[in-house]
Design a protein around this motif. Structure first.
Motif, PDB file in Angstrom:
ATOM      1  N   LYS A 194      -4.413 -10.215  -2.064  1.00 18.43           N
ATOM      2  CA  LYS A 194      -5.661 -10.818  -1.577  1.00 18.43           C
ATOM      3  C   LYS A 194      -5.309 -11.971  -0.642  1.00 18.43           C
ATOM      4  CE  LYS A 194      -7.998  -8.035  -4.135  1.00 18.43           C
ATOM      5  NZ  LYS A 194      -8.663  -6.881  -3.517  1.00 18.43           N
ATOM      6  N   ASN A 195      -5.283 -11.709   0.646  1.00 18.57           N
ATOM      7  CA  ASN A 195      -5.004 -12.763   1.616  1.00 18.57           C
ATOM      8  C   ASN A 195      -5.862 -12.535   2.870  1.00 18.57           C
ATOM      9  OD1 ASN A 195      -3.743 -10.692   3.074  1.00 18.57           O
ATOM     10  ND2 ASN A 195      -1.774 -11.112   2.104  1.00 18.57           N
ATOM     11  N   ARG A 196      -5.593 -13.307   3.930  1.00 13.50           N
ATOM     12  CA  ARG A 196      -6.423 -13.231   5.122  1.00 13.50           C
ATOM     13  C   ARG A 196      -6.288 -11.878   5.832  1.00 13.50           C
ATOM     14  NH1 ARG A 196      -5.308 -17.686   9.595  1.00 13.50           N
ATOM     15  NH2 ARG A 196      -3.366 -16.503   9.696  1.00 13.50           N
ATOM     16  N   TRP A 197      -5.061 -11.326   5.835  1.00 14.29           N
ATOM     17  CA  TRP A 197      -4.863 -10.041   6.510  1.00 14.29           C
ATOM     18  C   TRP A 197      -5.604  -8.913   5.807  1.00 14.29           C
ATOM     19  CZ3 TRP A 197      -3.302 -10.677  11.133  1.00 14.29           C
ATOM     20  CH2 TRP A 197      -2.444 -11.735  11.457  1.00 14.29           C
ATOM     21  N   THR A 198      -5.613  -8.949   4.498  1.00 12.43           N
ATOM     22  CA  THR A 198      -6.372  -7.940   3.751  1.00 12.43           C
ATOM     23  C   THR A 198      -7.859  -8.059   4.044  1.00 12.43           C
ATOM     24  OG1 THR A 198      -4.724  -8.120   1.996  1.00 12.43           O
ATOM     25  CG2 THR A 198      -6.749  -6.957   1.477  1.00 12.43           C
ATOM     26  N   ASP A 199      -8.345  -9.302   4.130  1.00 12.69           N
ATOM     27  CA  ASP A 199      -9.763  -9.499   4.452  1.00 12.69           C
ATOM     28  C   ASP A 199     -10.102  -8.934   5.832  1.00 12.69           C
ATOM     29  OD1 ASP A 199     -10.066 -10.729   2.035  1.00 12.69           O
ATOM     30  OD2 ASP A 199      -9.843 -12.772   2.837  1.00 12.69           O
ATOM     31  N   ILE A 200      -9.175  -9.146   6.781  1.00 13.10           N
ATOM     32  CA  ILE A 200      -9.421  -8.621   8.138  1.00 13.10           C
ATOM     33  C   ILE A 200      -9.490  -7.088   8.114  1.00 13.10           C
ATOM     34  CG2 ILE A 200      -8.390  -8.366  10.431  1.00 13.10           C
ATOM     35  CD1 ILE A 200      -7.307 -11.219  10.122  1.00 13.10           C
ATOM     36  N   VAL A 201      -8.577  -6.455   7.351  1.00 13.81           N
ATOM     37  CA  VAL A 201      -8.587  -4.990   7.249  1.00 13.81           C
ATOM     38  C   VAL A 201      -9.889  -4.503   6.618  1.00 13.81           C
ATOM     39  CG1 VAL A 201      -7.480  -3.021   6.126  1.00 13.81           C
ATOM     40  CG2 VAL A 201      -6.084  -4.794   7.189  1.00 13.81           C
ATOM     41  N   GLU A 202     -10.322  -5.165   5.552  1.00 11.36           N
ATOM     42  CA  GLU A 202     -11.554  -4.751   4.880  1.00 11.36           C
ATOM     43  C   GLU A 202     -12.763  -4.890   5.796  1.00 11.36           C
ATOM     44  OE1 GLU A 202     -11.861  -6.971   1.310  1.00 11.36           O
ATOM     45  OE2 GLU A 202     -10.150  -6.002   0.342  1.00 11.36           O
ATOM     46  N   VAL A 203     -12.851  -6.019   6.513  1.00 14.45           N
ATOM     47  CA  VAL A 203     -13.973  -6.224   7.431  1.00 14.45           C
ATOM     48  C   VAL A 203     -13.928  -5.191   8.559  1.00 14.45           C
ATOM     49  CG1 VAL A 203     -14.950  -7.819   9.126  1.00 14.45           C
ATOM     50  CG2 VAL A 203     -14.210  -8.672   6.901  1.00 14.45           C
ATOM     51  N   SER A 204     -12.730  -4.879   9.037  1.00 14.95           N
ATOM     52  CA  SER A 204     -12.597  -3.887  10.112  1.00 14.95           C
ATOM     53  C   SER A 204     -13.062  -2.512   9.648  1.00 14.95           C
ATOM     54  CB  SER A 204     -11.142  -3.821  10.584  1.00 14.95           C
ATOM     55  OG  SER A 204     -10.717  -5.078  11.078  1.00 14.95           O
ATOM     56  N   ILE A 205     -12.678  -2.125   8.416  1.00 17.82           N
ATOM     57  CA  ILE A 205     -13.112  -0.823   7.897  1.00 17.82           C
ATOM     58  C   ILE A 205     -14.628  -0.778   7.766  1.00 17.82           C
ATOM     59  CG2 ILE A 205     -13.063   0.650   5.848  1.00 17.82           C
ATOM     60  CD1 ILE A 205     -10.140  -0.171   5.484  1.00 17.82           C
TER      61      ILE A 205
END
Length: 413
Positions: free
Chosen positions: A226-237
Motif C-alpha cells: 500500500k503506497n503511492r504507486w499502488t494508488d496511482i495504478v488503482e486510480v488508473s484502472i
C-alpha cells in the motif's frame, strides 16, 4: 398537525405516481423497440422461392458432355454458364421482369455438380425470388397507393400475381441467412460469417483478459504494498474502465496494426483490442469479489500453516470465483456489443466468406448490423432487424450464463 400529515401522505403518493410513470414510460419504449425489431426482423428469417423448370442444355451451359466423365470434370462444371441457363429457363415463365435473385444460378450449379447426369435434362429447382417479389409475397408493399409512392413497379406486381396464381411461389425458412456471409444481394446475405467472427474475436478476448485480469486483481488485493504507486495504478484502472471505447480502437490501430504490422480486419487483432477494453472491468470485479471473502477464511488457513500463496489460490480465489466469472461475462457481453473500436481496426470490410481462423479477415455482429443499416436496398431493412435479434439472443445467453454461474457457485457467509 393534520395538515402536515396530509401533505406528507400527498407527497408520498406523488412520488410513487412519478416512479410508476417513469417505469411505465421506460417499459413502453422498450416494448415499442422490441416489437418493431421483432416485427421487421421476423421476415428476415423467411425467404420466398420460385419453382422454375431449369433446363441443363449443354449448348447454353457451354459444357461438353464428354468432359464430365474425364479427369477435368470438376473444372468443366465450374466454368459452365449457369447464369445463362437460369435466365433462359426463367424467360419461359412468361414474366416481364427478372423474378429470381442474382445469386439464383448457384442453386443450378449445386444441382448439376451433385448430379452431372442432369446435363440435357429439365428439373424443377427452387430459386431465390428477387427482392421485390419476395417483399410482395410477404406483404411488404401497400398496393393501394400509386406506383410512384409504393416502391415497386406495376410490371413487377403483375409478375408476382402471375407466379402466385400459378402456385410457383413458396415462403419458408431462410437457410441462407443463418449459414451464409455478407452479400450485396439481400436475398443472398447471411449472418453466419459475422457470428463466427464475433465468436473468434470473443475467444481471443476471453483467453487474454480473464487470466491477466484475475491475476492482476489477486496481486493488487492480496500482495501489492500500500503506497503511492499502488494508488496511482488503482486510480488508473478505475479511470480506464470509463474511457470511451473508440480510444481503445485508436490504441489497437496504433500498436497492433501500425507498430506490429498484424493482419487487418482479423479476429486476433479485434480480440486484443477488446481485451484491453475489458481488462479494467475484470480487475475491478475481481478485486470486489476477493475483498468480499471474509478475513476469517485467510486467518484459518494461515493458522494451520498455509503460506500466503496457498491461502490465496487454495481458499480465497475459489471462493471469489463466482463474482469474478460474473464480472468477466458482463465485460464480455459489453465487448460483444462494441462497434467503434472494431471499426478503427478495419473490421467493417465487405466479406463474402466465413472466416476459418483467427487471422482470416472477418467482421462481427454489431458491425454487420451497422453495414446493413446503411444499405438503401429494401431487403436489408428486415435483414438488419433479424441480425439485431441474433445479437440480442447472443447477449441474453451470455447474461443468463452469468446468472447461472453466480447462483451455482455462490457461497453465503
Amino acid at each position: 398537525m393534520q395538515n402536515r400529515i396530509r401533505k406528507r401522505y400527498r407527497s408520498e403518493r406523488n412520488f410513487r405516481f412519478l416512479g410508476l410513470a417513469a417505469l411505465s414510460i421506460a417499459g413502453a419504449f422498450l416494448i415499442f423497440l422490441l416489437s418493431t425489431i421483432i416485427g421487421n426482423g421476423w421476415n428476415g428469417f423467411r425467404a420466398t422461392e420460385v419453382r422454375v423448370p431449369v433446363t441443363f442444355d449443354a449448348a447454353v451451359l457451354g459444357v461438353d458432355a464428354a468432359a464430365l466423365t474425364g479427369p477435368n470434370a470438376a473444372s468443366a462444371l465450374a466454368s459452365a454458364n449457369y447464369q445463362e441457363a437460369v435466365r433462359a429457363s426463367v424467360a419461359k415463365l412468361g414474366t416481364q421482369t427478372d423474378v429470381v435473385s442474382e445469386g439464383a444460378w448457384l442453386a443450378a450449379r449445386d444441382a448439376l455438380t451433385a448430379d452431372p447426369s442432369l446435363l440435357g435434362k429439365t428439373v424443377e429447382l427452387e430459386l431465390k425470388a428477387k427482392g421485390n417479389i419476395d417483399q410482395l409475397q410477404k406483404g411488404g408493399f401497400d398496393l393501394d397507393i400509386t406506383e410512384d409512392n409504393r416502391g415497386v413497379r406495376d410490371d413487377e406486381v403483375a409478375d408476382w400475381k402471375l407466379l402466385r396464381d400459378r402456385g410457383l411461389l413458396t415462403t419458408g425458412f431462410n437457410e441462407t441467412f443463418v449459414t451464409g456471409a455478407d452479400s450485396t444481394d439481400p436475398e443472398s446475405a447471411g449472418i453466419w460469417g459475422a457470428a463466427k467472427g464475433s465468436f473468434l474475436t470473443l475467444f481471443v478476448t476471453l483467453a487474454l483478459s480473464f487470466p491477466i485480469g484475475a491475476l492482476a486483481a489477486v496481486y493488487l488485493e492480496e500482495f501489492a504494498p500500500k503506497n503511492r504507486w499502488t494508488d496511482i495504478v488503482e486510480v488508473s484502472i478505475n479511470n480506464l474502465a470509463a474511457v470511451p471505447s473508440i480510444i481503445f480502437g485508436l490504441l489497437g490501430l496504433a500498436v497492433f496494426l501500425n507498430t506490429f504490422d498484424m493482419p487487418r480486419s482479423a479476429p486476433v487483432v479485434g480480440g486484443l483490442t477488446l481485451a484491453l477494453m475489458t481488462l479494467p472491468t475484470i480487475v475491478i470485479a475481481g478485486r470486489a469479489a476477493i475483498k468480499a471473502v471474509p478475513p476469517s477464511i485467510r486467518d484459518a488457513a494461515l493458522g494451520v500453516g498455509a503460506s500466503r500463496v496457498q491461502v490465496v489460490f487454495h481458499h480465497v480465489l475459489p471462493l471469489a470465483l463466482p463474482g469474478l466469472l460474473t464480472g468477466t461475462i458482463i465485460g464480455m457481453a459489453r465487448a460483444l456489443g462494441e462497434t467503434a473500436p472494431l471499426l478503427m481496426i478495419g473490421m467493417r470490410a465487405f466479406l463474402t466468406d466465413v472466416p476459418s481462423g483467427l487471422t482470416n479477415p472477418a467482421t462481427v455482429l454489431p458491425v454487420q448490423v451497422y453495414i446493413w443499416s446503411d444499405n438503401v436496398a429494401r431487403g436489408f431493412v428486415e435483414k438488419t432487424s433479424a441480425a439485431i435479434i441474433v445479437l440480442l439472443v447472443f447477449l441474453m445467453l451470455m447474461n443468463s450464463l452469468a446468472i447461472y454461474l453466480r447462483n451455482k457457485f455462490e457461497v453465503r457467509w
